[in-house]
Design a protein around this motif. Structure first.
Motif, PDB file in Angstrom:
ATOM      1  N   SER A 223       0.852  -1.189   0.000  1.00 21.64           N
ATOM      2  CA  SER A 223       0.000   0.000   0.000  1.00 21.64           C
ATOM      3  C   SER A 223       0.882   1.232   0.000  1.00 21.64           C
ATOM      4  O   SER A 223       1.651   1.448   0.936  1.00 21.64           O
ATOM      5  N   VAL A 224       0.759   2.044  -1.041  1.00 20.13           N
ATOM      6  CA  VAL A 224       1.549   3.265  -1.139  1.00 20.13           C
ATOM      7  C   VAL A 224       1.192   4.208   0.011  1.00 20.13           C
ATOM      8  O   VAL A 224       2.073   4.786   0.655  1.00 20.13           O
ATOM      9  N   ALA A 225      -0.102   4.361   0.293  1.00 22.48           N
ATOM     10  CA  ALA A 225      -0.534   5.278   1.352  1.00 22.48           C
ATOM     11  C   ALA A 225       0.022   4.846   2.708  1.00 22.48           C
ATOM     12  O   ALA A 225       0.557   5.665   3.463  1.00 22.48           O
ATOM     13  N   GLU A 226      -0.090   3.566   3.039  1.00 21.59           N
ATOM     14  CA  GLU A 226       0.410   3.064   4.314  1.00 21.59           C
ATOM     15  C   GLU A 226       1.931   3.188   4.391  1.00 21.59           C
ATOM     16  O   GLU A 226       2.471   3.638   5.408  1.00 21.59           O
ATOM     17  N   ALA A 227       2.617   2.812   3.321  1.00 16.11           N
ATOM     18  CA  ALA A 227       4.078   2.881   3.317  1.00 16.11           C
ATOM     19  C   ALA A 227       4.562   4.323   3.450  1.00 16.11           C
ATOM     20  O   ALA A 227       5.504   4.598   4.199  1.00 16.11           O
ATOM     21  N   ALA A 228       3.910   5.253   2.758  1.00  9.60           N
ATOM     22  CA  ALA A 228       4.305   6.665   2.841  1.00  9.60           C
ATOM     23  C   ALA A 228       4.095   7.193   4.257  1.00  9.60           C
ATOM     24  O   ALA A 228       4.961   7.885   4.809  1.00  9.60           O
ATOM     25  N   ALA A 229       2.954   6.875   4.853  1.00  7.61           N
ATOM     26  CA  ALA A 229       2.667   7.342   6.212  1.00  7.61           C
ATOM     27  C   ALA A 229       3.678   6.780   7.204  1.00  7.61           C
ATOM     28  O   ALA A 229       4.230   7.517   8.032  1.00  7.61           O
ATOM     29  N   LEU A 230       3.938   5.492   7.129  1.00  2.00           N
ATOM     30  CA  LEU A 230       4.879   4.852   8.054  1.00  2.00           C
ATOM     31  C   LEU A 230       6.295   5.390   7.882  1.00  2.00           C
ATOM     32  O   LEU A 230       6.973   5.699   8.861  1.00  2.00           O
ATOM     33  N   ALA A 231       6.731   5.518   6.640  1.00  2.00           N
ATOM     34  CA  ALA A 231       8.094   5.998   6.388  1.00  2.00           C
ATOM     35  C   ALA A 231       8.274   7.426   6.888  1.00  2.00           C
ATOM     36  O   ALA A 231       9.281   7.752   7.519  1.00  2.00           O
ATOM     37  N   ALA A 232       7.298   8.283   6.633  1.00  2.63           N
ATOM     38  CA  ALA A 232       7.408   9.684   7.047  1.00  2.63           C
ATOM     39  C   ALA A 232       7.293   9.849   8.559  1.00  2.63           C
ATOM     40  O   ALA A 232       7.853  10.783   9.128  1.00  2.63           O
ATOM     41  N   ALA A 233       6.591   8.932   9.220  1.00  2.00           N
ATOM     42  CA  ALA A 233       6.436   9.010  10.676  1.00  2.00           C
ATOM     43  C   ALA A 233       7.702   8.556  11.406  1.00  2.00           C
ATOM     44  O   ALA A 233       7.855   8.815  12.586  1.00  2.00           O
TER      45      ALA A 233
ATOM     46  N   PRO B 174      11.188   5.796  12.312  1.00  2.00           N
ATOM     47  CA  PRO B 174      11.425   4.465  12.881  1.00  2.00           C
ATOM     48  C   PRO B 174      10.480   4.185  14.055  1.00  2.00           C
ATOM     49  O   PRO B 174      10.235   5.048  14.885  1.00  2.00           O
ATOM     50  N   GLY B 175       9.949   2.987  14.073  1.00  2.00           N
ATOM     51  CA  GLY B 175       9.049   2.594  15.150  1.00  2.00           C
ATOM     52  C   GLY B 175       7.623   3.082  14.984  1.00  2.00           C
ATOM     53  O   GLY B 175       6.806   2.906  15.883  1.00  2.00           O
ATOM     54  N   ALA B 176       7.309   3.679  13.844  1.00  2.00           N
ATOM     55  CA  ALA B 176       5.945   4.179  13.596  1.00  2.00           C
ATOM     56  C   ALA B 176       4.948   3.035  13.560  1.00  2.00           C
ATOM     57  O   ALA B 176       5.283   1.900  13.220  1.00  2.00           O
ATOM     58  N   THR B 177       3.705   3.362  13.919  1.00  2.00           N
ATOM     59  CA  THR B 177       2.626   2.380  13.847  1.00  2.00           C
ATOM     60  C   THR B 177       1.487   2.942  13.019  1.00  2.00           C
ATOM     61  O   THR B 177       1.254   4.154  12.994  1.00  2.00           O
ATOM     62  N   LEU B 178       0.794   2.052  12.370  1.00  2.00           N
ATOM     63  CA  LEU B 178      -0.351   2.436  11.551  1.00  2.00           C
ATOM     64  C   LEU B 178      -1.569   2.618  12.448  1.00  2.00           C
ATOM     65  O   LEU B 178      -1.894   1.733  13.242  1.00  2.00           O
ATOM     66  N   ILE B 179      -2.219   3.760  12.339  1.00  2.00           N
ATOM     67  CA  ILE B 179      -3.445   4.019  13.107  1.00  2.00           C
ATOM     68  C   ILE B 179      -4.665   3.605  12.282  1.00  2.00           C
ATOM     69  O   ILE B 179      -5.596   3.010  12.802  1.00  2.00           O
ATOM     70  N   VAL B 180      -4.649   3.962  10.991  1.00  2.00           N
ATOM     71  CA  VAL B 180      -5.753   3.632  10.086  1.00  2.00           C
ATOM     72  C   VAL B 180      -5.154   3.081   8.798  1.00  2.00           C
ATOM     73  O   VAL B 180      -4.277   3.711   8.201  1.00  2.00           O
ATOM     74  N   THR B 181      -5.615   1.907   8.382  1.00  2.00           N
ATOM     75  CA  THR B 181      -5.160   1.335   7.113  1.00  2.00           C
ATOM     76  C   THR B 181      -5.704   2.168   5.955  1.00  2.00           C
ATOM     77  O   THR B 181      -6.582   3.007   6.137  1.00  2.00           O
TER      78      THR B 181
ATOM     79  N   CYS C 230      -5.611   6.983   1.345  1.00  2.00           N
ATOM     80  CA  CYS C 230      -4.996   7.649   2.495  1.00  2.00           C
ATOM     81  C   CYS C 230      -4.909   6.666   3.650  1.00  2.00           C
ATOM     82  O   CYS C 230      -5.821   5.859   3.866  1.00  2.00           O
ATOM     83  N   ALA C 231      -3.812   6.728   4.385  1.00  2.00           N
ATOM     84  CA  ALA C 231      -3.616   5.952   5.600  1.00  2.00           C
ATOM     85  C   ALA C 231      -2.983   6.882   6.636  1.00  2.00           C
ATOM     86  O   ALA C 231      -2.325   7.854   6.281  1.00  2.00           O
ATOM     87  N   ILE C 232      -3.197   6.575   7.902  1.00  2.00           N
ATOM     88  CA  ILE C 232      -2.674   7.408   8.983  1.00  2.00           C
ATOM     89  C   ILE C 232      -1.714   6.593   9.841  1.00  2.00           C
ATOM     90  O   ILE C 232      -2.021   5.470  10.241  1.00  2.00           O
ATOM     91  N   ALA C 233      -0.541   7.178  10.105  1.00  2.00           N
ATOM     92  CA  ALA C 233       0.456   6.534  10.974  1.00  2.00           C
ATOM     93  C   ALA C 233       0.908   7.509  12.053  1.00  2.00           C
ATOM     94  O   ALA C 233       0.851   8.728  11.880  1.00  2.00           O
ATOM     95  N   LYS C 234       1.339   6.934  13.162  1.00  2.00           N
ATOM     96  CA  LYS C 234       1.840   7.724  14.285  1.00  2.00           C
ATOM     97  C   LYS C 234       3.270   7.300  14.560  1.00  2.00           C
ATOM     98  O   LYS C 234       3.583   6.109  14.625  1.00  2.00           O
ATOM     99  N   GLY C 235       4.134   8.294  14.727  1.00  2.00           N
ATOM    100  CA  GLY C 235       5.531   8.024  15.029  1.00  2.00           C
ATOM    101  C   GLY C 235       5.719   7.548  16.451  1.00  2.00           C
ATOM    102  O   GLY C 235       4.855   7.747  17.309  1.00  2.00           O
ATOM    103  N   ALA C 236       6.844   6.930  16.699  1.00  2.00           N
ATOM    104  CA  ALA C 236       7.206   6.519  18.052  1.00  2.00           C
ATOM    105  C   ALA C 236       7.477   7.767  18.882  1.00  2.00           C
ATOM    106  O   ALA C 236       7.705   8.850  18.335  1.00  2.00           O
TER     107      ALA C 236
END
Length: 130
Positions: A92-102, A104-111, A122-128
């Motif tokens: 998933s481009v959206a998930e990968a972009a969110a995780l990478a930008a958030a 190391p240690g980021a987690t996905l909040i919304v797929t 669109c996907a939402i990730a939160k950084g560590a």
């Protein structure tokens, strides 16, 4: 709030076709159901300067993070799109972009969620903790 409190960055990652409009991005973001503050937008580096994406970012008053191909490929996504796997080497481009930008240690909040016109995801990730 204590100034020593760690800040967790929240990133909205996007994947999209060249036909996507600012409304496509708004629909995809709305589809996530995420209501809290977003700190940053993210998308693949070759798409980060697309006029519709830039217009959306300006409307949201958010900066866009251009994610490298290597960072997209390294991110472990929860959802798997055959097209994304073939074109971008990620589920998933959206998930990968969110995780990478958030970071190391980021987690996905919304797929990844898809806009009504099917032009953007669109996907939402939160950084560590920083």
């Amino acid at each position: 709030m204590n100034d020593q409190t760690p800040k967790q960055v929240v990133v909205a990652g996007f994947g999209f076709t060249s036909a996507a409009t600012p409304e496509s991005f708004a629909q995809a973001l709305k589809a996530t159901g995420y209501k809290d503050k977003i700190d940053l937008l993210a998308t693949p580096s070759d798409k980060a300067l697309q006029p519709a994406f830039l217009d959306f970012g300006r409307a949201q008053r958010l900066i866009a993070n251009a994610v490298t191909r290597n960072a997209l490929e390294a991110a472990e996504t929860k959802t798997q799109s055959l097209l994304s796997r073939l074109m971008r080497r990620t589920g998933s481009v959206a998930e990968a972009a969110a995780l990478a930008a958030a970071g190391p240690g980021a987690t996905l909040i919304v797929t990844r969620q898809i806009s009504n016109d099917r032009m953007a995801t669109c996907a939402i990730a939160k950084g560590a903790d920083a």
